[in-house]
Enzyme design. Structure first.
Site, PDB file in Angstrom:
ATOM      1  N   ARG A  61      -0.265  -9.106  13.412  1.00 49.43           N
ATOM      2  CA  ARG A  61      -0.863  -8.089  12.527  1.00 49.43           C
ATOM      3  C   ARG A  61      -1.718  -8.744  11.453  1.00 49.43           C
ATOM      4  O   ARG A  61      -2.774  -8.235  11.084  1.00 49.43           O
ATOM      5  CB  ARG A  61       0.242  -7.244  11.872  1.00 49.43           C
ATOM      6  CG  ARG A  61       0.862  -6.253  12.853  1.00 49.43           C
ATOM      7  CD  ARG A  61       2.178  -5.723  12.355  1.00 49.43           C
ATOM      8  NE  ARG A  61       2.099  -5.069  11.082  1.00 49.43           N
ATOM      9  CZ  ARG A  61       3.129  -5.003  10.221  1.00 49.43           C
ATOM     10  NH1 ARG A  61       4.288  -5.565  10.522  1.00 49.43           N
ATOM     11  NH2 ARG A  61       2.982  -4.382   9.078  1.00 49.43           N
ATOM     12  N   ARG A 113      11.135  -1.520  10.990  1.00 50.39           N
ATOM     13  CA  ARG A 113      10.027  -1.171  11.868  1.00 50.39           C
ATOM     14  C   ARG A 113       9.926  -2.144  13.030  1.00 50.39           C
ATOM     15  O   ARG A 113      10.133  -3.333  12.856  1.00 50.39           O
ATOM     16  CB  ARG A 113       8.711  -1.174  11.068  1.00 50.39           C
ATOM     17  CG  ARG A 113       8.315   0.195  10.592  1.00 50.39           C
ATOM     18  CD  ARG A 113       7.174   0.206   9.626  1.00 50.39           C
ATOM     19  NE  ARG A 113       5.986  -0.520  10.033  1.00 50.39           N
ATOM     20  CZ  ARG A 113       4.867  -0.569   9.325  1.00 50.39           C
ATOM     21  NH1 ARG A 113       4.805   0.086   8.171  1.00 50.39           N
ATOM     22  NH2 ARG A 113       3.832  -1.253   9.733  1.00 50.39           N
ATOM     23  N   LYS A 159       0.835  -1.214   0.000  1.00 50.59           N
ATOM     24  CA  LYS A 159       0.000   0.000   0.000  1.00 50.59           C
ATOM     25  C   LYS A 159       0.868   1.261   0.000  1.00 50.59           C
ATOM     26  O   LYS A 159       0.663   2.163  -0.795  1.00 50.59           O
ATOM     27  CB  LYS A 159      -0.934   0.018   1.240  1.00 50.59           C
ATOM     28  CG  LYS A 159      -1.860  -1.177   1.321  1.00 50.59           C
ATOM     29  CD  LYS A 159      -2.753  -1.139   2.548  1.00 50.59           C
ATOM     30  CE  LYS A 159      -2.045  -1.248   3.876  1.00 50.59           C
ATOM     31  NZ  LYS A 159      -1.403  -2.555   4.140  1.00 50.59           N
ATOM     32  N   ARG A 214      11.738  -5.610   4.861  1.00 49.27           N
ATOM     33  CA  ARG A 214      11.493  -4.183   4.628  1.00 49.27           C
ATOM     34  C   ARG A 214      12.450  -3.303   5.436  1.00 49.27           C
ATOM     35  O   ARG A 214      12.744  -3.570   6.592  1.00 49.27           O
ATOM     36  CB  ARG A 214      10.054  -3.840   5.024  1.00 49.27           C
ATOM     37  CG  ARG A 214       9.807  -2.332   4.997  1.00 49.27           C
ATOM     38  CD  ARG A 214       8.369  -1.966   5.029  1.00 49.27           C
ATOM     39  NE  ARG A 214       7.687  -2.475   6.200  1.00 49.27           N
ATOM     40  CZ  ARG A 214       6.373  -2.460   6.341  1.00 49.27           C
ATOM     41  NH1 ARG A 214       5.614  -1.985   5.370  1.00 49.27           N
ATOM     42  NH2 ARG A 214       5.821  -2.930   7.430  1.00 49.27           N
ATOM     43  N   ARG A 227      -9.837   0.684   8.986  1.00 43.51           N
ATOM     44  CA  ARG A 227      -9.307  -0.634   9.352  1.00 43.51           C
ATOM     45  C   ARG A 227     -10.390  -1.515   9.947  1.00 43.51           C
ATOM     46  O   ARG A 227     -10.135  -2.657  10.271  1.00 43.51           O
ATOM     47  CB  ARG A 227      -8.250  -0.478  10.439  1.00 43.51           C
ATOM     48  CG  ARG A 227      -6.867  -0.067   9.980  1.00 43.51           C
ATOM     49  CD  ARG A 227      -6.144  -1.177   9.342  1.00 43.51           C
ATOM     50  NE  ARG A 227      -4.846  -1.512   9.827  1.00 43.51           N
ATOM     51  CZ  ARG A 227      -3.713  -0.878   9.531  1.00 43.51           C
ATOM     52  NH1 ARG A 227      -3.722   0.214   8.840  1.00 43.51           N
ATOM     53  NH2 ARG A 227      -2.573  -1.369   9.950  1.00 43.51           N
TER      54      ARG A 227
HETATM   55  P1  AP5 Z   1       4.806  -1.689   1.873  1.00 40.42           P
HETATM   56  O1  AP5 Z   1       4.443  -0.788   0.750  1.00 40.42           O
HETATM   57  O2  AP5 Z   1       5.622  -1.128   2.983  1.00 40.42           O
HETATM   58  O3  AP5 Z   1       3.502  -2.461   2.440  1.00 40.42           O
HETATM   59  P2  AP5 Z   1       2.195  -1.910   3.152  1.00 40.42           P
HETATM   60  O4  AP5 Z   1       1.007  -2.532   2.474  1.00 40.42           O
HETATM   61  O5  AP5 Z   1       2.221  -0.425   3.279  1.00 40.42           O
HETATM   62  O6  AP5 Z   1       2.346  -2.641   4.564  1.00 40.42           O
HETATM   63  P3  AP5 Z   1       2.354  -2.084   6.041  1.00 40.42           P
HETATM   64  O7  AP5 Z   1       3.093  -3.101   6.865  1.00 40.42           O
HETATM   65  O8  AP5 Z   1       2.818  -0.681   6.111  1.00 40.42           O
HETATM   66  O9  AP5 Z   1       0.822  -2.155   6.368  1.00 40.42           O
HETATM   67  P4  AP5 Z   1       0.183  -2.229   7.724  1.00 40.42           P
HETATM   68  O10 AP5 Z   1      -1.215  -2.038   7.310  1.00 40.42           O
HETATM   69  O11 AP5 Z   1       0.448  -3.413   8.555  1.00 40.42           O
HETATM   70  O12 AP5 Z   1       0.921  -1.078   8.565  1.00 40.42           O
HETATM   71  P5  AP5 Z   1       0.497   0.420   8.935  1.00 40.42           P
HETATM   72  O13 AP5 Z   1       1.718   1.241   8.913  1.00 40.42           O
HETATM   73  O14 AP5 Z   1      -0.672   0.852   8.146  1.00 40.42           O
HETATM   74  O15 AP5 Z   1       5.575  -2.957   1.227  1.00 40.42           O
HETATM   75  C1  AP5 Z   1       6.086  -3.982   2.042  1.00 40.42           C
HETATM   76  C2  AP5 Z   1       7.476  -4.399   1.549  1.00 40.42           C
HETATM   77  O16 AP5 Z   1       7.355  -5.018   0.282  1.00 40.42           O
HETATM   78  C3  AP5 Z   1       8.471  -3.240   1.348  1.00 40.42           C
HETATM   79  O17 AP5 Z   1       9.740  -3.650   1.750  1.00 40.42           O
HETATM   80  C4  AP5 Z   1       8.459  -2.980  -0.179  1.00 40.42           C
HETATM   81  O18 AP5 Z   1       9.716  -2.498  -0.624  1.00 40.42           O
HETATM   82  C5  AP5 Z   1       8.171  -4.376  -0.705  1.00 40.42           C
HETATM   83  N1  AP5 Z   1       7.395  -4.384  -1.951  1.00 40.42           N
HETATM   84  C6  AP5 Z   1       6.193  -3.796  -2.171  1.00 40.42           C
HETATM   85  N2  AP5 Z   1       5.751  -4.057  -3.409  1.00 40.42           N
HETATM   86  C7  AP5 Z   1       6.688  -4.833  -3.994  1.00 40.42           C
HETATM   87  C8  AP5 Z   1       6.803  -5.451  -5.285  1.00 40.42           C
HETATM   88  N3  AP5 Z   1       5.871  -5.304  -6.222  1.00 40.42           N
HETATM   89  N4  AP5 Z   1       7.915  -6.198  -5.527  1.00 40.42           N
HETATM   90  C9  AP5 Z   1       8.874  -6.355  -4.586  1.00 40.42           C
HETATM   91  N5  AP5 Z   1       8.809  -5.807  -3.358  1.00 40.42           N
HETATM   92  C10 AP5 Z   1       7.738  -5.050  -3.058  1.00 40.42           C
HETATM   93  O19 AP5 Z   1      -0.006   0.234  10.447  1.00 40.42           O
HETATM   94  C11 AP5 Z   1       0.876  -0.094  11.475  1.00 40.42           C
HETATM   95  C12 AP5 Z   1       0.157  -0.047  12.819  1.00 40.42           C
HETATM   96  O20 AP5 Z   1      -0.350   1.271  13.074  1.00 40.42           O
HETATM   97  C13 AP5 Z   1      -1.041  -0.978  12.992  1.00 40.42           C
HETATM   98  O21 AP5 Z   1      -0.656  -2.281  13.356  1.00 40.42           O
HETATM   99  C14 AP5 Z   1      -1.814  -0.243  14.108  1.00 40.42           C
HETATM  100  O22 AP5 Z   1      -1.253  -0.466  15.362  1.00 40.42           O
HETATM  101  C15 AP5 Z   1      -1.608   1.212  13.736  1.00 40.42           C
HETATM  102  N6  AP5 Z   1      -2.666   1.736  12.835  1.00 40.42           N
HETATM  103  C16 AP5 Z   1      -2.477   2.268  11.585  1.00 40.42           C
HETATM  104  N7  AP5 Z   1      -3.650   2.630  11.039  1.00 40.42           N
HETATM  105  C17 AP5 Z   1      -4.602   2.310  11.950  1.00 40.42           C
HETATM  106  C18 AP5 Z   1      -6.022   2.436  11.970  1.00 40.42           C
HETATM  107  N8  AP5 Z   1      -6.693   2.947  10.909  1.00 40.42           N
HETATM  108  N9  AP5 Z   1      -6.687   2.021  13.061  1.00 40.42           N
HETATM  109  C19 AP5 Z   1      -6.047   1.503  14.119  1.00 40.42           C
HETATM  110  N10 AP5 Z   1      -4.713   1.348  14.179  1.00 40.42           N
HETATM  111  C20 AP5 Z   1      -3.990   1.756  13.105  1.00 40.42           C
HETATM  112 MG    MG Z   2       2.598   0.928   4.878  1.00 39.79          MG
END
Ligand code: AP5
Ligand code: MG
Length: 221
Positions: free
Chosen positions: A176, A165, A13, A122, A88
C-alpha cells in the site's frame, strides 16, 4: 466547504476526519469505507474488487467513482464534506473536478516508520467504525496518549467487537505504501500548483494534529 485529505496509509486521515465531522458539520466520506462495505456485503462489485483490496492495490477508478457519486447524491452533505482517500491518482482528481469544487487540500505529513507502527496496531469497531490502536506509539522520548480501548477487543463507545483490517498485515502495508508513492504522491504537486494545498505536520498527539488542521480550516470558513 469541501475538503480533501491527502496522506499516506496510516497518516490519520480517518481519525481526524471523523472528529472534525462533528466540529464543522462536514460529512466524512472515506472511499476505503465504501469499498469495505461492498466487500463485507459480498455485492457483485465487492466480489470483483476484493482481490485487489487484499493485495493493497487501488481498485478501478470507475468503480470508486461510482461509489463516491452514489454517496454524494444522498443529500446529507449540504454543508460540505471531507474526502478521505479520494482522489488517489491524477485521473480521479480530474474526474472529481467535473462534479464538484474543492476548497482546500490538507496534506498530512508523517514519516514512514511511524505509519507502519500505527497501521500494525490499528483496530476498528465492527459496529460504529471507531478507530483504536493497541500499540504504545513513541516519538523520540515522548509516548503519545494511548488510543487503546478500555477493554481489550471491545469498542469504548458502543460495545462493538474490534477487528484488524485485512490490508493491515505487514506484507500488504508495504504494498500500500508503494502504491501511495507511485499513484497518490504526485497529487501533492498537482494541488500545490493549483494553490489549494496546505501541509500539516502529522506527528503529534491526536489533539495536537487536530489543532493544526482546525486552525487552517477556521481561516477558510
Ligand atoms: P487512521 O486514521 O486509521 O489512518 P488513515 O490515514 O485513515 O489510514 P488508512 O490505512 O485508512 O488509509 P489508506 O489510505 O491506506 O486506506 P483506505 O481505507 O483509504 O490511523 C491509523 C492508526 O493510527 C489508527 O490506529 C489510529 O488510532 C492511529 N493514530 C492516528 N493518529 C494518531 C495520533 N496522532 N497518535 C497516535 N495514534 C494515532 O483504502 C483502503 C483500500 O481501499 C485501498 O488500498 C484501495 O484498495 C481501496 N481504495 C480506497 N479509496 C480508493 C480510491 N480512491 N481509488 C482506488 N482504490 C481505493
Ligand atoms: Mg482510513
Amino acid at each position: 466547504m469541501n475538503v480533501v485529505f491527502l496522506g499516506p496509509p496510516g497518516a490519520g486521515k480517518g481519525t481526524y476526519a471523523s472528529r472534525l465531522q462533528e466540529r464543522f458539520g462536514l460529512l466524512h466520506i472515506s472511499t476505503g469505507d465504501l469499498v469495505r462495505e461492498e466487500i463485507k456485503n459480498k455485492t457483485e462489485i465487492g466480489k470483483k474488487i476484493k482481490p485487489l483490496y487484499d493485495e493493497g492495490k487501488l481498485v478501478p477508478d470507475e468503480v470508486v467513482f461510482d461509489l463516491l457519486k452514489k454517496r454524494l447524491s444522498r443529500g446529507d452533505c449540504k454543508n460540505g464534506f471531507i474526502l478521505d482517500g479520494f482522489p488517489r491518482n491524477l485521473n480521479q482528481a480530474k474526474e472529481l473536478e467535473k462534479i464538484t469544487n474543492i476548497d482546500i487540500v490538507i496534506n498530512i505529513v508523517v514519516p514512514k516508520n511511524l505509519v507502519i507502527e500505527k497501521l500494525s496496531g490499528r483496530r476498528i469497531c465492527s459496529k460504529c467504525g471507531a478507530i483504536y490502536n493497541i500499540h504504545e506509539i513513541r516519538i523520540g522520548d515522548k509516548v503519545l496518549p494511548t488510543l487503546k480501548p478500555k477493554v481489550d477487543g471491545i469498542c469504548d463507545k458502543c460495545g462493538g467487537k474490534l477487528y484488524q483490517r485485512e490490508d493491515d498485515k505487514p506484507e500488504v502495508i508495504e504494498k500500500r505504501l508503494k502504491e501511495y508513492k507511485k499513484q497518490t504522491e504526485p497529487l501533492i504537486d498537482y494541488y500545490k500548483k493549483k494553490g489549494l494545498l496546505k501541509d500539516v505536520d502529522g506527528v503529534g498527539t491526536v489533539d495536537e494534529v487536530l489543532g493544526r488542521i482546525t486552525r487552517i480550516l477556521n481561516i477558510k470558513l
